[in-house]
Design a protein around this motif. Sequence first.
Motif, short mmCIF file in Angstrom:
data_model
loop_
_atom_site.label_atom_id
_atom_site.label_comp_id
_atom_site.label_asym_id
_atom_site.label_seq_id
_atom_site.Cartn_x
_atom_site.Cartn_y
_atom_site.Cartn_z
N GLU A 259 28.32 40.83 41.60
CA GLU A 259 29.04 40.64 40.33
C GLU A 259 28.36 39.61 39.44
N LEU A 260 27.76 38.59 40.10
CA LEU A 260 27.13 37.53 39.30
C LEU A 260 25.76 37.95 38.79
N LEU A 302 35.46 35.50 36.52
CA LEU A 302 35.20 35.84 37.92
C LEU A 302 35.41 34.63 38.83
N VAL A 303 34.83 33.51 38.39
CA VAL A 303 34.94 32.29 39.20
C VAL A 303 36.41 31.87 39.31
N ARG A 418 39.77 43.70 47.49
CA ARG A 418 38.97 42.86 46.60
C ARG A 418 37.77 43.63 46.06
N PHE A 419 37.51 43.45 44.81
CA PHE A 419 36.35 44.03 44.13
C PHE A 419 36.38 45.55 44.09
N SER A 433 37.19 42.39 37.16
CA SER A 433 36.34 41.97 38.28
C SER A 433 36.73 42.72 39.55
N GLY A 434 37.87 43.40 39.52
CA GLY A 434 38.33 44.09 40.72
C GLY A 434 39.10 43.16 41.64
#
Length: 469
Positions: A259-260, A302-303, A418-419, A433-434
């Motif tokens: 993701e990053l 996201l963070v 997650r995600f 971001s999921g």
Amino acid sequence: MLRRHSSPAPMTLRFRLTFWYTLLLAVVLLIFALGFHAVVARALYNEVDEMLQSQAQQTVAFFEATIDPTRGRLPILTVVFASQVFAQATTVDGAVIDRSPSLGQQTLLLPDEMRQHNLQGEAGFYNWQSDGATLRIFSTPVHSPQGAVVATVQVARSLDTIDAMLKVARLALLVGGGIAVALAALGGALISGAALRPLNQIADTASRIVRAEDLDQRIDGAYPDDEVGQLADTFNEMMGRLQNLFNTQQRLVADVSHELRTPLATIQGNVDLLRRGASSDPAMLGESLEAIVQEVARMSRLVRDLLLLAEADAGVRLTLKPVELDTLLLEVYREALLIAHGRVKVRLGHEDQAQVLGDADRLKQLLLNLVSNAIAYTPTDGVVTIGLHRRPDGWVRVSVADTGVGIAPEDQARIFDRFWRVDRARTRMAGGSGLGLSIARSIAEAHGGSLSVDSELGKGSTFELLLPL
Ligand code: ADP
């Protein structure tokens, strides 16, 4: 740890079990043998004593019937028992009056102590070792018609036969006991070996997992439904959970780095452009900066989500207060109108009054997540409806329904992972971001409630939040 498993321990459980079991059996057998021997010996010796006593009584009666006992003869009965019974009659001075043929020229010993005893009119037993044989002797006084002790009679039997019998019995008990103990040790070793084999297999599997760092390994083989079987089941279950945790962890790290990577690459590309002179072109400068700002915002989101998730994993810490759900829903509705921006219609459906014990901020975050998803995945002119029902069974049902793209049945369970995103490219464009639903579900569960979805592809989705009143 590892060495302990691979090299056999000096005192294995199998050895210890067999050893103690055998020792116990040996002690029990020994006690039994000693008791048995004592009882049998006593019975045999008693029988000898009784026989001696009765024979002596008959002999004495015979003597006492004669006119002068000191000149009498032994009765014929002692001659009948010739070989096994020895008898003699003596005067009070110790001179032999008569002896049975079995004695030949021998005289039965009459200790002084016993003679004194007899002179006082008492009878008694004693043992005498003669020529390596043990004689059991009963000595009894003979009275004159006036009542004075005038003579004594000794009747004796050899104890050799009984001693020999007891010796054979002891030998039989020793040999039999020895064989029994040896068989028990062997059987015990076999049985405990068989019983412990599954445990060894479990230990082997565990050490294989440690050595190979392979969480896929399981203990296989059919175990009976006993303690060992339960251990194997529990072990396998534990491995399953460990593996699950480990995989989740790995996937999380992979997902986060993935993701990053995209925003970082975009930022990097734009910075390169600016370096190569784009900064001198106002239009390109603006475009690049805008792209960088957007990516930074995406990374911040996201963070933030990751932090929320980490918090949720550590157990969401809630500040519980009475929350007026209908008021909260109204706030969410107003914000939803802003998010929808007229592109889709947002409606407030049925709304009961309901108060729950909860964390208002977290609940609002949860509902906003559902609503913004509903708006995001609903095409223009679609409708999003928010509703609140107080159910008679003590639960409140909050629903967020849309007329959007819907979720395929196979995806419905996974959207809370997650995600997980149904259409990666599309939703990333939408800025997702999921992580949103995953966080939403942990908030619902931290409130003792649940979050579920009902959806039909192409028709729309309804998310349902249940909270205890
Ligand atoms: P995101 O931040 O990507 O929206 P979520 O966890 O909130 O992540 O949602 C996960 C996925 O579930 C979304 O990517 C989307 O594919 C699907 N989804 C969520 N809400 C809806 C909805 N109302 N309609 C259709 N699909 C949805």
